[in-house]
Scaffold this motif. Structure first.
Motif, mmCIF file in Angstrom:
data_model
loop_
_atom_site.group_PDB
_atom_site.id
_atom_site.type_symbol
_atom_site.label_atom_id
_atom_site.label_comp_id
_atom_site.label_asym_id
_atom_site.label_seq_id
_atom_site.Cartn_x
_atom_site.Cartn_y
_atom_site.Cartn_z
ATOM 1 N N CYS A 196 14.363 4.023 3.020
ATOM 2 C CA CYS A 196 14.256 2.683 2.417
ATOM 3 C C CYS A 196 12.967 1.991 2.856
ATOM 4 C CB CYS A 196 15.463 1.838 2.795
ATOM 5 S SG CYS A 196 17.007 2.329 1.980
ATOM 6 N N TYR A 232 8.789 2.805 -12.248
ATOM 7 C CA TYR A 232 10.144 2.930 -11.708
ATOM 8 C C TYR A 232 11.199 2.350 -12.636
ATOM 9 C CZ TYR A 232 9.882 -2.036 -10.491
ATOM 10 O OH TYR A 232 9.780 -3.394 -10.546
ATOM 11 N N GLN A 265 21.862 0.774 -9.636
ATOM 12 C CA GLN A 265 21.919 1.671 -10.793
ATOM 13 C C GLN A 265 21.808 3.126 -10.355
ATOM 14 O OE1 GLN A 265 19.231 0.483 -13.986
ATOM 15 N NE2 GLN A 265 19.251 -1.636 -13.278
ATOM 16 N N PHE A 266 22.478 3.436 -9.261
ATOM 17 C CA PHE A 266 22.396 4.812 -8.760
ATOM 18 C C PHE A 266 23.190 5.747 -9.664
ATOM 19 C CE2 PHE A 266 23.477 8.479 -6.205
ATOM 20 C CZ PHE A 266 22.274 8.751 -5.579
ATOM 21 N N ASP A 309 16.591 5.916 -13.107
ATOM 22 C CA ASP A 309 17.779 5.399 -12.428
ATOM 23 C C ASP A 309 17.618 5.523 -10.915
ATOM 24 O OD1 ASP A 309 18.356 8.070 -11.705
ATOM 25 O OD2 ASP A 309 19.537 8.385 -13.528
ATOM 26 N N GLY A 310 18.644 5.053 -10.204
ATOM 27 C CA GLY A 310 18.573 5.036 -8.751
ATOM 28 C C GLY A 310 18.480 6.405 -8.121
ATOM 29 N N ARG A 347 17.318 -1.150 -8.200
ATOM 30 C CA ARG A 347 17.705 0.004 -9.023
ATOM 31 C C ARG A 347 18.336 1.096 -8.163
ATOM 32 N NH1 ARG A 347 15.757 -0.644 -14.161
ATOM 33 N NH2 ARG A 347 16.340 1.490 -14.732
ATOM 34 N N LEU A 348 17.827 1.259 -6.949
ATOM 35 C CA LEU A 348 18.363 2.284 -6.057
ATOM 36 C C LEU A 348 19.835 2.034 -5.753
ATOM 37 C CD1 LEU A 348 18.038 4.682 -4.083
ATOM 38 C CD2 LEU A 348 17.213 3.044 -2.386
#
Length: 557
Positions: A422, A246, A445-446, A250-251, A441-442
């Motif tokens: 989630c 993962y 860093q979406f 990215d997210g 990250r979700l």
């Protein structure tokens, strides 16, 4: 054999069992089912069958002991001059000891197979220095393979003992009937988790295979195979790729993987349940449904009333209610009422029982930090939801918002789906730290850049795969919508569940639902759709050269 949709099961065990069952005299048909159950278990777990036998014999003996105590208590209470209170207390203590001993044996086997390594990992930092100082060795235990379905049949065993103790059912003196209840071959891998009163007598009755049951059961099996092979197995490679590394994505990609994993888990598990329920129907046994359109839920609590229903009801009856009705929690509820009022007080106090349920639910699925986080996540969401519901209702009343209107219901559905995705991300992650990292990250860093630059098509699914899965999901949505409308229609009759996942009701108020139900109940239409399912599985199913079969996902829990 690792799957119900393998050639071994569909081409050998199931048809062979059906033929042998039908030609046998009715009084001996139970023996065919029991033999098929043990052969299936042996084909998957080999000599670990001994632990299933040990579990069965244990609850049989404990059940007989409980039955003896119940009868003796009745005689003692009827004796002249008996001190009723003392008699009840004395027998209650002995009965609790018997029940606890039987449950401890079964839960002890489950712990030994699934949780010893996890417990060592948790306790080692504290215990190892002390034991070393005392000169006691501290060797890490080796992981051992668990019997297939041990998490499922252990809960059935415990429920039987508790029900006999509560006198909800009578202890079964017939060891073979109890063994068949514990081991019925469609259930043994992934449930559903049945109660003795639901299936034991029906399994033993030996009803003949009727044409209607054979056709409807086979169509239900086909429906499950389509969900498993067309959707669940096809998205598996992308899900494995993203969750294994993962940090490289990215997210946006992580969000896609979370959504696809949720769909994969549903199609795999509910598809297997279609096989189980369909097979039970062939033999004239009505097994409890384990799913009821969970993605149409409007709240997190409602979702868990529709998803893995038999597990949820087990924790409700054997954990939540006993904890809630215990004296300490009753006192806590009384205190909470005085402090927070009659509405919020019980919600606050229920957190004790709810926490026990969700820690148990999470750990039941596996020994790992991600499962503990999964349980805590759902505990927090559902408990806070209990506090938020009256507040949301009050706000909507003040603002004049119609909570039954489509916009508000759409908001509730979208919110619940986001929570579910989630939760399943945490559930699938490779450990607790990985779950937290993926969530960071979700949300932190979406980005949708990976969808624009083509990265999304390099993760194990190409455009044709996405199209195939999308069409299949659309079909599932239509079928689910029809079932949902039929079940919420006050004019719908409460007939048994329909074929191949279609609605069960015979009538409905809405014209569209009436038309769909009448169309589906046409015999020729059902045969045509059955052939369409077979064709879809052959053309679009994930199998063949280079394909790595995917084990049933819940069989590992």
């Amino acid at each position: 054999m690792t799957s119900y949709f393998s050639l071994t099961m569909l081409g050998l065990i199931l048809p062979g069992t059906a033929v042998a069952y039908q030609v046998m005299p009715r009084r001996a048909r139970w023996a065919v089912l029991l033999a098929a159950s043990y052969v299936t278990f042996w084909a998957i777990s080999g000599k670990l069958l001994a632990f299933l036998l040990a579990s069965t014999v244990t609850i049989w003996l404990c059940g007989l002991a409980l039955d003896r105590e119940i009868k003796q208590r009745g005689e003692a209470l009827r004796a002249p001059g008996a001190n009723r209170k003392a008699v009840k207390q004395s027998y209650a203590r002995r009965m609790r000891l018997i029940m606890a001993a039987g449950a401890a044996v079964n839960l002890g086997m489950l712990f030994a197979f699934k949780y010893v390594v996890f417990a060592h990992r948790l306790l080692a930092p504290l215990a190892a220095p002390l034991l070393t100082h005392l000169g006691i060795g501290w060797a890490a235990p080796a992981a051992i393979a668990a019997p297939i379905g041990i998490s499922f049949y252990t809960l059935q065993a415990v429920s039987y003992l508790v029900d006999v103790y509560r006198q909800s059912v009578s202890a079964d003196r017939n060891l073979c009937r109890l063994a068949l209840f514990m081991a019925f071959f469609p259930q043994i891998m992934e449930g559903p988790i049945c109660r003795y009163g639901q299936t034991a007598q029906a399994l033993w009755a030996g009803h003949g295979i009727t044409w209607e049951n054979l056709v409807s059961g086979s169509q239900r099996i086909l429906w499950g195979a389509a969900k498993k092979l067309i959707v669940a197995d096809r998205v598996n490679l992308l899900v494995k790729t993203v969750f294994a590394s993962y940090e490289s994505y990215d997210g946006g990609i992580i969000a896609l993987a979370a959504v696809l994993y949720t769909i994969q888990l549903y199609c795999d598990f509910s598809g297997t349940m279609d096989f189980v329920v369909g097979t039970g129907r062939i033999f004239g046994v009505r097994l409890p449904e384990n799913f009821r359109q969970p993605f149409f839920s409007r709240t997190a609590s409602e979702f868990w009333q529709r998803w893995h229903i038999t597990l949820g009801t087990w924790f409700r009856d054997y954990v939540f209610y006993p904890v809630s009705l215990s004296k300490p929690v009753k006192r806590l509820t009384t205190s909470a009422r005085h402090l927070l009022g009659n509405r919020m007080g019980p919600v606050a106090a229920s957190g004790v029982a709810l926490l026990a349920v969700w820690l148990g639910n999470g750990l039941w699925h596996g020994a790992g930090g991600q499962y503990v986080l999964f349980g805590l996540f759902w505990f927090t969401v559902i408990w806070l939801g209990g506090f938020a519901e009256p507040i949301a209702q009050s706000i909507c009343e003040r603002l004049g918002i119609n909570r039954s209107a489509l916009p508000y219901r759409a908001f509730q559905h979208a919110r619940t789906l986001a929570i579910v995705f989630c939760g399943e991300l945490i559930f699938r992650a490779d450990g607790g730290w990985a779950a937290l990292g993926m969530l960071r990250r979700l949300f932190g860093q979406f980005s949708l850049a990976s969808f624009a630059d083509g990265t999304v098509l390099k993760l194990g699914m190409d455009g044709a795969d996405f199209a195939c899965v999308g069409i299949a999901i659309a079909a599932l949505f239509v079928v689910g919508l029809l079932r949902e409308r039929a079940q919420h229609d006050p004019a719908a009759s409460a007939t048994p569940a329909g074929h191949a996942g279609m609605p069960a009701a015979a009538t409905a108020n809405t014209a569209a639902t009436r038309f769909a139900l009448a169309w589906w109940q046409n015999f020729n239409v059902r045969w045509v759709l059955g052939c369409v399912l077979i064709l879809a599985i052959v053309v679009f199913g994930a199998y063949g050269t280079g394909y790595v079969p995917v084990d049933p996902m819940y069989a590992s829990f």
